[in-house]
Design a protein around this motif. Sequence first.
Motif, PDB file in Angstrom:
ATOM      1  N   SER B 290       0.832  -1.194   0.000  1.00 45.34           N
ATOM      2  CA  SER B 290       0.000   0.000   0.000  1.00 45.34           C
ATOM      3  C   SER B 290       0.869   1.248   0.000  1.00 45.34           C
ATOM      4  CB  SER B 290      -0.910  -0.059   1.237  1.00 45.34           C
ATOM      5  OG  SER B 290      -1.318   1.215   1.609  1.00 45.34           O
ATOM      6  N   HIS B 291       1.903   1.248   0.817  1.00 45.41           N
ATOM      7  CA  HIS B 291       2.807   2.395   0.898  1.00 45.41           C
ATOM      8  C   HIS B 291       3.524   2.602  -0.431  1.00 45.41           C
ATOM      9  CE1 HIS B 291       6.712   4.330   1.818  1.00 45.41           C
ATOM     10  NE2 HIS B 291       5.956   5.096   2.572  1.00 45.41           N
ATOM     11  N   ARG B 294       1.114   3.844  -3.139  1.00 42.82           N
ATOM     12  CA  ARG B 294       0.489   5.148  -2.919  1.00 42.82           C
ATOM     13  C   ARG B 294       1.485   6.284  -3.008  1.00 42.82           C
ATOM     14  NH1 ARG B 294      -3.597   2.856   1.115  1.00 42.82           N
ATOM     15  NH2 ARG B 294      -5.406   2.693  -0.255  1.00 42.82           N
ATOM     16  N   THR B 295       2.749   6.027  -2.696  1.00 40.22           N
ATOM     17  CA  THR B 295       3.725   7.114  -2.722  1.00 40.22           C
ATOM     18  C   THR B 295       3.854   7.723  -4.122  1.00 40.22           C
ATOM     19  OG1 THR B 295       4.844   6.198  -0.833  1.00 40.22           O
ATOM     20  CG2 THR B 295       6.095   7.724  -2.161  1.00 40.22           C
ATOM     21  N   THR B 298       0.740   9.632  -5.024  1.00 36.90           N
ATOM     22  CA  THR B 298       0.658  10.920  -4.341  1.00 36.90           C
ATOM     23  C   THR B 298       1.448  11.972  -5.103  1.00 36.90           C
ATOM     24  OG1 THR B 298       0.592   9.714  -2.283  1.00 36.90           O
ATOM     25  CG2 THR B 298       0.995  12.061  -2.124  1.00 36.90           C
ATOM     26  N   ALA B 299       2.658  11.568  -5.513  1.00 34.58           N
ATOM     27  CA  ALA B 299       3.496  12.503  -6.262  1.00 34.58           C
ATOM     28  C   ALA B 299       2.788  12.903  -7.547  1.00 34.58           C
ATOM     29  CB  ALA B 299       4.844  11.856  -6.552  1.00 34.58           C
ATOM     30  N   VAL B 301      -0.478  12.933  -8.319  1.00 32.97           N
ATOM     31  CA  VAL B 301      -1.618  13.818  -8.073  1.00 32.97           C
ATOM     32  C   VAL B 301      -1.117  15.221  -7.713  1.00 32.97           C
ATOM     33  CG1 VAL B 301      -3.572  14.279  -6.533  1.00 32.97           C
ATOM     34  CG2 VAL B 301      -3.153  11.961  -7.357  1.00 32.97           C
ATOM     35  N   GLY B 302      -0.145  15.262  -6.821  1.00 31.92           N
ATOM     36  CA  GLY B 302       0.364  16.549  -6.341  1.00 31.92           C
ATOM     37  C   GLY B 302       1.045  17.338  -7.443  1.00 31.92           C
ATOM     38  N   LEU B 303       1.828  16.643  -8.252  1.00 36.08           N
ATOM     39  CA  LEU B 303       2.543  17.345  -9.319  1.00 36.08           C
ATOM     40  C   LEU B 303       1.561  17.835 -10.378  1.00 36.08           C
ATOM     41  CD1 LEU B 303       5.672  15.032  -9.575  1.00 36.08           C
ATOM     42  CD2 LEU B 303       5.595  17.383  -8.703  1.00 36.08           C
ATOM     43  N   ASP B 305      -1.472  18.745  -9.798  1.00 34.70           N
ATOM     44  CA  ASP B 305      -2.067  19.929  -9.182  1.00 34.70           C
ATOM     45  C   ASP B 305      -1.140  21.127  -9.301  1.00 34.70           C
ATOM     46  OD1 ASP B 305      -4.468  18.956  -8.477  1.00 34.70           O
ATOM     47  OD2 ASP B 305      -4.006  18.647  -6.358  1.00 34.70           O
ATOM     48  N   SER B 306       0.154  20.879  -9.055  1.00 32.43           N
ATOM     49  CA  SER B 306       1.118  21.976  -9.121  1.00 32.43           C
ATOM     50  C   SER B 306       1.158  22.570 -10.515  1.00 32.43           C
ATOM     51  CB  SER B 306       2.523  21.490  -8.748  1.00 32.43           C
ATOM     52  OG  SER B 306       2.501  20.937  -7.471  1.00 32.43           O
ATOM     53  N   LEU B 309      -1.671  24.815 -11.066  1.00 33.89           N
ATOM     54  CA  LEU B 309      -1.614  26.046 -10.288  1.00 33.89           C
ATOM     55  C   LEU B 309      -0.406  26.906 -10.635  1.00 33.89           C
ATOM     56  CD1 LEU B 309      -2.520  24.539  -6.808  1.00 33.89           C
ATOM     57  CD2 LEU B 309      -3.993  25.959  -8.248  1.00 33.89           C
ATOM     58  N   ARG B 311       2.352  29.387 -12.131  1.00 38.05           N
ATOM     59  CA  ARG B 311       2.242  30.742 -12.636  1.00 38.05           C
ATOM     60  C   ARG B 311       3.453  31.060 -13.495  1.00 38.05           C
ATOM     61  NH1 ARG B 311       0.380  33.504  -7.176  1.00 38.05           N
ATOM     62  NH2 ARG B 311      -0.325  31.457  -6.613  1.00 38.05           N
ATOM     63  N   ARG B 326      -4.464  14.136 -13.125  1.00 36.36           N
ATOM     64  CA  ARG B 326      -4.894  14.060 -11.739  1.00 36.36           C
ATOM     65  C   ARG B 326      -6.038  13.048 -11.570  1.00 36.36           C
ATOM     66  NH1 ARG B 326      -6.157  17.167  -6.924  1.00 36.36           N
ATOM     67  NH2 ARG B 326      -8.206  16.388  -6.402  1.00 36.36           N
ATOM     68  N   SER B 333      -5.541   5.122  -7.945  1.00 34.98           N
ATOM     69  CA  SER B 333      -5.429   4.977  -6.493  1.00 34.98           C
ATOM     70  C   SER B 333      -6.652   4.255  -5.934  1.00 34.98           C
ATOM     71  CB  SER B 333      -5.272   6.356  -5.864  1.00 34.98           C
ATOM     72  OG  SER B 333      -5.569   6.307  -4.506  1.00 34.98           O
TER      73      SER B 333
END
Lengths: 229, 518
Positions: B290-291, B294-295, B298-299, B301-303, B305-306, B309, B311, B326, B333
Amino acid sequence: MSEPSPSVVMVEDEKQIRRFVRAALEGEGCRVFEAENGKQGLIEAATRKPELVILDLGLPDLDGVEFIRDLRTWSTVPILILSARSTENDKIIALDAGADDYLTKPFGVGELLARVRALLRRQGKGNEANPLVTFGDVEVDLANRVVRRHGEVIRLTQIEYRLLGLLLASPGKVLTHRYLLREVWGPTFIESNHYLRIYVGHLRHKLEVDPAQPKHILTETGVGYRFQA
Amino acid sequence: MRGNGLGKIFTPMGHPNRGYLWVLLACAVTTAIAAPLAQYLDLANIVMLFLLTVLLMAARFGRGPAVLAAFVSVALFDFFFVPPQLSFTVNDAQYLVTFSVMLAVALVTGQLTAGLRQQAEMASLKEQQTRALYEMARELAGALTSQQVSEIVQRFLQMEFDLDAVLLLPDENGNLQPIFVVPEGLRVEQQFALIAFEQGQPVEDYTLTGYGYGAGYFPLKAPVSVRGVLVFVPNSQNTQAVREHKPLLATLASLVAIAVERLHYAEVAQSTQLQVVSERLRSSILSALSHDLRTPLTALVGLADSLALSRPPLHAEALDMAEAIREQALRLSGLVGNLLDMARLHAGRIALRKEWQPLEEVIGASIQLLGRALVNHQIQVTLAKDMPLLEFDAVLIERVFCNLLENAAKYAPAGSLIEISGSLNGESVEVSVCDQGQGFPPDKLSALFEMFARGVPESATPGVGLGLAICRAIIEAHGGLIAATNRAAGGACVTFSLPMGTPPRIELELDLENRSSA
């Protein structure tokens, strides 16, 4: 706001996660200090005196819970947990050890920033407690122990009020079942989870628009409750 | 005779008749010694010599020979020493008194001496047996298998009692089985063993005689339960051997019972430990998996998002792509979560963390958890007013609601209503999640809960069909049932039941207003 930019220490072993969390936090105007492992994280937390610590529970060198216990011996800085572990028990242990909130991986930047803002806001407020708390159509006058909804006084029992008070005192923070039971009913009731659930239900019926879909007194299933204004 | 059994003690010279011969010889010798002394000694002192002989014979050979010695001594004294000599006739009638007293004294001292001797022998025999029993108990305490127990008992019985023993223990089906193959010639009756085992009382077949008969069936009564049967079989013709030693054999049986029970619990403890270890291994593999999965997600999804966002802002198409990355990462996941859950649920017993709680709360938590996935739908929750507390694992039931709501949101058109309702139905609570979509294909209603089953195969709607299988596993673990139906008005419905049970008593506080009367 012209406040000095808050500093955040992030302890996370995965480089790509550090990267986007840093980008997101810097976008918010935070200064971010990274640490790859627990030992380094503790050193950073000691030297940088941050306003927030973000901690991955699955560190290579140190158990996350040990990190929290260590940090809590000398600091009250809010701790946000990042956890990929799926069992609720790990979260409960971390929260009982002194963590303030947690995010389950994977999470988006939006969720992260919402949690970070809530924790920083609480930190910023310090001790100057606001005697008047409002959420939804409810107004709680802590000084006079009066709860109003749409301007009408709502009758709460002693226990309901004490429970509400605890939730309001830590907005955004996850309060574990254990903690709430101990604080409201005393240590002998720690196993009586159903009491807590019934009283939270009462509060929701009195204060929420739709008790089955609460907006303020939120459930963290298997862990506890969280108040959100 | 093979051993140095009890019988030997009572006939120390081997054959019992040998003692009588020795008595005759001893009396003859006494006469021979006394004859030349007769002219120097009083007749009263000659009597003493004969009494001494009787005493010695009694001490050496026991009761029977002592009696013989008494009579023979009186006869010899009369014949050789009382005038007229070499005749049984007596001149002086007062010698009749001498004879009576001599006989009486000889008989009494003989009996007393023989009795003392027998008691001493019994005591030393008992002591020897006790020591042997103690030795055996010590060996039993160190036995690691029931075979060893059986060997120790057999060795002890052959050494001390000239008995054979067969240890019978129940197998998995409850049938009594001997630990070793029963030796040829020993008759062990299953019937008797079973009676002893079931009634917890010794069973004996002394009425039958002959080699191999006269066995005793002793139940192994341990503190917790009867663990088996120990059969004692005489080795020799002495079919009464078991009866003679019954108290000691009963003690022995209880020692064996304790040893067998100890072995039983050692075995149980070992297998429990094995189970715990394998359970821990399984759960650590799942949590590592699971770890590790998911790691990177997570990266991702987060990246994504970045990117969205960043600019200066990306142009519309790139923003769309970031959003798509995303979404796909989150979907992956979800699938990983489902697979891990299924692995966990199928890995063996599900450890439920059941607590009494209102259903309302877990429904609210599920809706909150799904958040964005439900924004296009309206959700209506209708619960019976008198809904009691139910006992369930909140995390797992939340999983059920999430899966059902997610399905409904996936298959029902945007803007439509998803209804959650709960009602009491006899001994259980019935909960259904219904949507206003197309419903399930009618021919597949029952197959839906199989793993990897999908209503519409290869449809454009994502999913691998684990969701409902997980729901079924969870509901069944709670002792409930789950079924899918289509509504007459259109739309799919999944209904599950949870047993009501007996909720704990709640003592609500008196409804005092919190305000202190200021």
